[in-house]
Design an enzyme around this catalytic site. Structure first.
Site, PDB file in Angstrom:
ATOM      1  N   GLU A 286      -2.211 -17.722  26.437  1.00 52.60           N
ATOM      2  CA  GLU A 286      -2.513 -19.171  25.905  1.00 52.60           C
ATOM      3  C   GLU A 286      -2.888 -19.945  26.917  1.00 52.60           C
ATOM      4  OE1 GLU A 286      -2.812 -22.077  22.029  1.00 52.60           O
ATOM      5  OE2 GLU A 286      -1.209 -19.980  22.021  1.00 52.60           O
TER       6      GLU A 286
ATOM      7  N   ASP B 185      -1.763 -30.873  17.302  1.00 50.91           N
ATOM      8  CA  ASP B 185      -0.761 -30.472  18.332  1.00 50.91           C
ATOM      9  C   ASP B 185      -0.383 -31.892  18.375  1.00 50.91           C
ATOM     10  OD1 ASP B 185      -0.958 -28.382  20.051  1.00 50.91           O
ATOM     11  OD2 ASP B 185      -3.256 -29.835  20.797  1.00 50.91           O
TER      12      ASP B 185
END
Length: 281
Positions: free
Chosen positions: A64, A75
């Site tokens: 990724e 995040d």
């Protein structure tokens, strides 16, 4: 928003109709292998693509690549710091994809991840076409709900990009079935309600979520958010087909770890996944 423009322009799908990312993950899963997808923020260091080579050498089944965005709402602190560091270095989607385009083939599928704002900035068709030209095969957009995914889903399919959708412990079963049906490549199972980040234990909600996903699809299921150690990877493999490891990787990069250090760390996760697969059932 911080980034620059891109360059020029309820039933499982049969494996035969799957794209390259899904075919690879299915094939490896079907041999009994636990799947490993490490994450790196694109542009984090001057030679950041060396991390991709190290990940492949450590036995990653897919990688990724984060395209940094200035407002990463899902995040945690570590990935936010990594994104800020990359942006401060001048990283942009254009430059990251150019770096990927200049790499020799890794033999490991690349899956981009970013926020929908960056997709909309260029338009889904141009964005997905740019990913394909850079050799990226998959896409994760964590802030894109399934009921708003039609436009990007169509653009991704037209460009040969496999759009993987996220499922959380709070996702109702009917929506979970739709997410599983419409995902391509794999279903990204979010282990807990919260942001990304290292944690001391695998969330208890992970097992129930992956079990609910398995009721509605045989597509590969990768479990992410909070998987930081070999023991956690081993436990996650008991429920899911594999793991996504992001914050634990990026914390090491932010602390100065080089590609060889990351290869050694990911090798411990690879071994843990393999040991779990070898256990008598």
């Amino acid at each position: 928003m911080t980034n620059s423009a891109l360059g020029p322009a309820l039933h499982p799908a049969p494996a035969a109709g799957a794209g390259a990312v899904e075919r690879r993950l299915r094939a490896r899963r079907d041999t009994g292998r636990g799947l490993l997808m490490p994450y790196v923020t694109g542009g984090i260091t001057p030679g950041w693509t060396d991390y991709l080579r190290a990940f492949a050498a450590a036995g990653a089944d897919a990688i990724e690549v984060g395209l940094p965005f200035s407002d990463p709402t899902l995040d945690g602190v570590t990935i936010q710091q990594a994104g800020d560091t990359a942006l401060a270095r001048g990283a942009s989607t254009r430059r990251i994809l150019a770096d990927l385009s200049g790499m020799p083939a890794l033999g490991v599928p690349l899956v981009a991840s970013t926020y929908y704002n960056l997709v909309l900035h260029e338009g889904p068709e141009a964005f997905c076409a740019a990913l394909r030209r850079a050799g990226v095969g998959g896409l994760i957009v964590p802030d894109l709900p399934v009921h708003e995914a039609d436009e990007l889903e169509g653009a991704a399919a037209a460009a040969g990009i496999e759009l993987s959708l996220l499922a959380s412990p709070a996702t109702p079963q009917p929506r979970l079935a739709e997410i599983s049906r419409r995902s391509r490549g794999f279903v990204y199972a979010v282990s807990l309600m919260g942001t990304t980040g290292e944690r001391t234990a695998l969330a208890a909600s992970a097992a129930e979520l992956t079990e609910r996903i398995r009721r509605v699809t045989d597509r590969p299921v990768l479990l992410g958010f909070g998987i930081s150690t070999p023991d956690q990877a081993r436990e996650a493999r008991r429920h899911a087909d594999g793991v996504v490891v992001g914050a634990a990787v990026m914390r090491r990069v932010l602390d100065g770890a080089g590609p060889d250090d990351l290869r050694a760390f990911l090798t411990t996760l690879r071994q843990a996944l393999d040991q779990e697969c070898d256990r008598p059932r």
